[in-house]
Write a protein that holds these residues in place. Structure first.
Motif, PDB file in Angstrom:
ATOM      1  N   GLN A  82      -7.768   3.514   0.914  1.00  0.00           N
ATOM      2  CA  GLN A  82      -7.093   4.034   2.099  1.00  0.00           C
ATOM      3  C   GLN A  82      -5.809   4.761   1.688  1.00  0.00           C
ATOM      4  N   ILE A  83      -5.645   5.975   2.185  1.00  0.00           N
ATOM      5  CA  ILE A  83      -4.444   6.763   1.890  1.00  0.00           C
ATOM      6  C   ILE A  83      -3.698   7.026   3.184  1.00  0.00           C
ATOM      7  N   ASP A  84      -2.418   6.722   3.181  1.00  0.00           N
ATOM      8  CA  ASP A  84      -1.560   6.991   4.335  1.00  0.00           C
ATOM      9  C   ASP A  84      -0.496   7.999   3.919  1.00  0.00           C
ATOM     10  N   PHE A  85      -0.548   9.184   4.524  1.00  0.00           N
ATOM     11  CA  PHE A  85       0.455  10.204   4.227  1.00  0.00           C
ATOM     12  C   PHE A  85       1.700   9.933   5.058  1.00  0.00           C
ATOM     13  N   HIS A  86       2.859  10.110   4.459  1.00  0.00           N
ATOM     14  CA  HIS A  86       4.113   9.762   5.115  1.00  0.00           C
ATOM     15  C   HIS A  86       4.651  10.871   6.008  1.00  0.00           C
ATOM     16  N   SER A  87       4.092  12.042   5.899  1.00  0.00           N
ATOM     17  CA  SER A  87       4.548  13.147   6.752  1.00  0.00           C
ATOM     18  C   SER A  87       3.395  14.127   6.920  1.00  0.00           C
ATOM     19  N   PRO A  88       3.367  14.837   8.030  1.00  0.00           N
ATOM     20  CA  PRO A  88       2.293  15.822   8.235  1.00  0.00           C
ATOM     21  C   PRO A  88       2.436  16.983   7.264  1.00  0.00           C
ATOM     22  N   SER A  89       1.333  17.646   7.000  1.00  0.00           N
ATOM     23  CA  SER A  89       1.369  18.801   6.113  1.00  0.00           C
ATOM     24  C   SER A  89       2.201  19.907   6.733  1.00  0.00           C
ATOM     25  N   GLU A  90       2.990  20.571   5.899  1.00  0.00           N
ATOM     26  CA  GLU A  90       3.828  21.662   6.391  1.00  0.00           C
ATOM     27  C   GLU A  90       2.975  22.846   6.846  1.00  0.00           C
TER      28      GLU A  90
END
Length: 277
Positions: A82-90
């Motif tokens: 499971q991968i959780d990105f900390h911010s949305p893609s620019e």
């Protein structure tokens, strides 16, 4: 509009770089030149890209497959994956990567993405040229002309210093530093096309700049959007050095556009019309 980018050529004149990656992936300022082109179009609201891959196309595919993980902070649970990105893609882009054949010519690559483009107008450009062309004005110009295709006509960058000579050739009367324009307009890419152009492409061996464009001229269906400001291709290592030096400057012409500082005056509504045919 969807933006079709030709990114499949061999780039033989830049072999110092292209022996290991396709030319659109050669970096300027730490980013592939392909990214700079896409960033420019995205600034004007065109965020759906179709990249026509060929030579070493797997490098381009790997770049976008790993784009978010490389450019973002994230947490990964090694037990579950499971991968959780900390911010949305620019970048809120949609990128479609198509293998258009190792040996296809430019026209053949365009023809191979016909079904993805669909029956609608589209932008088309090369994956090795940067400009501050105002895409919004380009698209508006194309619509106003009502033709099947529009090409952006740019001034050819001067590569050498030019001497002014007296009639007998014995006296230098002037000197122009290299980097100034040579005066003639050339094909700078940054096309806008109607879907009718697909019918002018016969197959993989068709060169876009020959058969289809020549036919457009014959049919009086090609117009030119004059852009007399910045344009620079990256054909050689010298060109790459020039672009790197520009990127390092605060007044970098193509970065000024998507930084919210248009390089062209707002008073310029439409350039002079040049209609072929």
């Amino acid at each position: 509009m969807k933006v079709v980018i030709l990114a499949g050529g061999l780039g033989t004149r830049l072999s110092e770089e292209t022996s290991v990656r396709p030319k659109p992936m050669v970096e300027v300022g730490g980013k592939p030149i392909l990214w700079h082109i896409m960033r420019h179009y995205a600034h004007f609201g065109h965020k759906e890209f179709i990249v026509c891959c060929g030579y070493k196309g797997e490098v381009i595919k790997e770049y976008f497959l790993n784009y978010r993980s490389i450019s973002s902070d994230f947490s990964i649970d090694l037990s579950s994956g499971q991968i959780d990105f900390h911010s949305p893609s620019e970048e809120d882009w949609k990128v479609t990567l198509v293998d258009t054949g190792a040996d296809s010519m430019t026209g053949g690559r365009v023809r191979r993405v016909r079904d993805i483009v669909g029956n609608e107008p589209f932008c088309l450009t090369y994956g090795d040229g940067l400009s501050n062309v105002p895409v919004d004005q380009l698209v508006a110009f194309h619509k106003a002309q009502g033709k099947w295709a529009t090409v952006t006509a740019v001034l050819q960058p001067g590569r050498f210093g030019a001497l002014g000579m007296s009639e007998d050739g014995a006296k230098v009367t002037g000197f122009r530093e290299k980097g100034m324009h040579d005066g003639g307009h050339i094909n700078g890419g940054f096309y806008v096309c109607q879907p009718e152009v697909f019918d002018l492409i016969e197959g993989d061996s068709t060169i876009w700049e020959r058969g289809p464009m020549e036919r457009l001229v014959e049919l009086n269906q090609l117009t030119a959007f004059r852009h007399d400001d910045f344009w620079q291709c990256m054909d050689t290592l010298r060109d790459k050095t020039v672009l790197e030096e520009m990127w390092a400057q605060p007044d970098c012409p193509w970065r000024q556009v998507y930084a919210g500082k248009p390089a062209l005056a707002e008073t310029i509504a439409f350039p002079k019309v040049a209609t072929a045919g």
